[in-house]
Design a protein around this motif. Structure first.
Motif, PDB file in Angstrom:
ATOM      1  N   UNK A   1      54.239   0.143  66.024  1.00  0.00           N
ATOM      2  CA  UNK A   1      55.291  -0.179  65.057  1.00  0.00           C
ATOM      3  C   UNK A   1      56.704   0.024  65.591  1.00  0.00           C
ATOM      4  N   UNK A   2      56.845   0.228  66.880  1.00  0.00           N
ATOM      5  CA  UNK A   2      58.171   0.376  67.465  1.00  0.00           C
ATOM      6  C   UNK A   2      59.032  -0.844  67.167  1.00  0.00           C
ATOM      7  N   UNK A   3      60.207  -0.641  66.596  1.00  0.00           N
ATOM      8  CA  UNK A   3      61.121  -1.723  66.283  1.00  0.00           C
ATOM      9  C   UNK A   3      60.810  -2.468  64.994  1.00  0.00           C
ATOM     10  N   UNK A   4      59.736  -2.102  64.297  1.00  0.00           N
ATOM     11  CA  UNK A   4      59.362  -2.780  63.054  1.00  0.00           C
ATOM     12  C   UNK A   4      60.145  -2.148  61.900  1.00  0.00           C
ATOM     13  N   UNK A   5      60.887  -2.995  61.171  1.00  0.00           N
ATOM     14  CA  UNK A   5      61.738  -2.467  60.104  1.00  0.00           C
ATOM     15  C   UNK A   5      61.596  -3.217  58.785  1.00  0.00           C
ATOM     16  N   UNK A   6      60.710  -4.211  58.726  1.00  0.00           N
ATOM     17  CA  UNK A   6      60.553  -5.004  57.507  1.00  0.00           C
ATOM     18  C   UNK A   6      59.073  -5.230  57.206  1.00  0.00           C
ATOM     19  N   UNK A   7      58.814  -5.630  55.973  1.00  0.00           N
ATOM     20  CA  UNK A   7      57.444  -5.973  55.564  1.00  0.00           C
ATOM     21  C   UNK A   7      56.903  -7.107  56.426  1.00  0.00           C
ATOM     22  N   UNK A   8      57.701  -8.146  56.613  1.00  0.00           N
ATOM     23  CA  UNK A   8      57.253  -9.299  57.402  1.00  0.00           C
ATOM     24  C   UNK A   8      56.891  -8.881  58.819  1.00  0.00           C
ATOM     25  N   UNK A   9      57.749  -8.097  59.434  1.00  0.00           N
ATOM     26  CA  UNK A   9      57.478  -7.648  60.805  1.00  0.00           C
ATOM     27  C   UNK A   9      56.243  -6.749  60.847  1.00  0.00           C
ATOM     28  N   UNK A  10      56.065  -5.898  59.835  1.00  0.00           N
ATOM     29  CA  UNK A  10      54.888  -5.028  59.768  1.00  0.00           C
ATOM     30  C   UNK A  10      53.613  -5.871  59.687  1.00  0.00           C
ATOM     31  N   UNK A  11      53.589  -6.832  58.786  1.00  0.00           N
ATOM     32  CA  UNK A  11      52.397  -7.656  58.619  1.00  0.00           C
ATOM     33  C   UNK A  11      52.145  -8.524  59.843  1.00  0.00           C
ATOM     34  N   UNK A  12      53.204  -9.016  60.483  1.00  0.00           N
ATOM     35  CA  UNK A  12      53.040  -9.766  61.734  1.00  0.00           C
ATOM     36  C   UNK A  12      52.440  -8.882  62.822  1.00  0.00           C
ATOM     37  N   UNK A  13      52.911  -7.647  62.893  1.00  0.00           N
ATOM     38  CA  UNK A  13      52.381  -6.716  63.904  1.00  0.00           C
ATOM     39  C   UNK A  13      50.925  -6.388  63.615  1.00  0.00           C
ATOM     40  N   UNK A  14      50.567  -6.235  62.340  1.00  0.00           N
ATOM     41  CA  UNK A  14      49.158  -6.027  61.982  1.00  0.00           C
ATOM     42  C   UNK A  14      48.313  -7.197  62.482  1.00  0.00           C
ATOM     43  N   UNK A  15      48.779  -8.411  62.217  1.00  0.00           N
ATOM     44  CA  UNK A  15      48.035  -9.605  62.620  1.00  0.00           C
ATOM     45  C   UNK A  15      47.814  -9.629  64.126  1.00  0.00           C
ATOM     46  N   UNK A  16      48.844  -9.282  64.883  1.00  0.00           N
ATOM     47  CA  UNK A  16      48.776  -9.329  66.339  1.00  0.00           C
ATOM     48  C   UNK A  16      47.982  -8.156  66.919  1.00  0.00           C
ATOM     49  N   UNK A  17      48.414  -6.946  66.611  1.00  0.00           N
ATOM     50  CA  UNK A  17      47.810  -5.761  67.230  1.00  0.00           C
ATOM     51  C   UNK A  17      46.368  -5.537  66.796  1.00  0.00           C
ATOM     52  N   UNK A  18      46.063  -5.844  65.547  1.00  0.00           N
ATOM     53  CA  UNK A  18      44.714  -5.611  65.043  1.00  0.00           C
ATOM     54  C   UNK A  18      43.822  -6.845  65.193  1.00  0.00           C
TER      55      UNK A  18
END
Length: 143
Positions: free
Chosen positions: A50-67
Motif C-alpha cells: 500500500x505504499x503511496x496508496x491514498x484513495x479508495x480507487x488506488x486501494x482497490x486497484x492495488x488489491x486487483x493487482x497485488x492479489x
C-alpha cells in the motif's frame, strides 16, 4: 477492531493455536518474511503493498493487482467483499491449511485515507469471520 497478534505470534496463527483474525503485523516482522513462513506452513499468503496508496480507487486497484483478483472484480467495496468470501481465485492445486493476507504500509494508508481504511478493515474482518470455522481459515495482518 484490530489488535496485536497474541502470543505465540505468527507461529500460533499458522499452527492453529491462535484463532484467525485481523491483527496488526508485529513491527519486527516484514511481509516477505511472513509470506515465506506461511508458505512453509502450507498456507497461501499474499502481500498487499500500500505504499503511496491514498484513495479508495488506488486501494482497490492495488488489491486487483497485488492479489491477482479475477477479471470479474468490480473495483468497489462489494466486489472486494465478494473476492474475500469466494477464494476460488486464490486456490491452487493441492490443499492449503489457511489463507493469509499481509498488508504493507497500512499505517500510512490509514493516515491518508482513514474512512477508506476503516471500510477495508471492516471488510477484512467480515471475511475472516466468514472463513473462521472453515478447514482453511483466512487471517489478515495489517503491517
Amino acid at each position: 477492531m484490530t489488535g496485536l497478534l497474541p502470543a505465540p505470534g505468527l507461529t500460533g496463527l499458522l499452527l492453529g493455536t491462535t484463532p484467525p483474525g485481523t491483527y496488526r503485523l508485529p513491527p519486527t516482522d516484514t511481509a516477505p518474511r511472513v509470506t515465506a513462513l506461511a508458505a512453509e506452513a502450507e498456507w497461501r499468503a499474499a502481500a498487499l503493498r500500500l505504499g503511496g496508496v491514498t484513495t479508495k480507487t488506488a486501494f482497490l486497484d492495488r488489491c486487483a493487482t497485488d492479489l491477482e483478483f479475477p477479471e470479474w472484480f468490480g473495483r468497489n467495496w462489494d466486489a472486494l467483499a465478494d473476492c474475500l468470501t469466494d477464494l476460488s481465485w486464490w486456490r491452487e492445486e493441492g490443499k492449503a491449511r489457511g489463507y493469509l493476507l499481509v498488508t504493507e504500509d497500512w499505517a500510512a494508508f490509514r493516515k491518508a485515507a482513514p474512512k477508506e481504511a476503516r471500510t477495508a478493515e471492516a471488510i477484512f474482518g467480515d471475511a475472516v469471520d466468514y472463513w473462521a470455522d472453515a478447514e482453511a481459515p483466512l487471517a489478515v495482518l495489517l503491517g
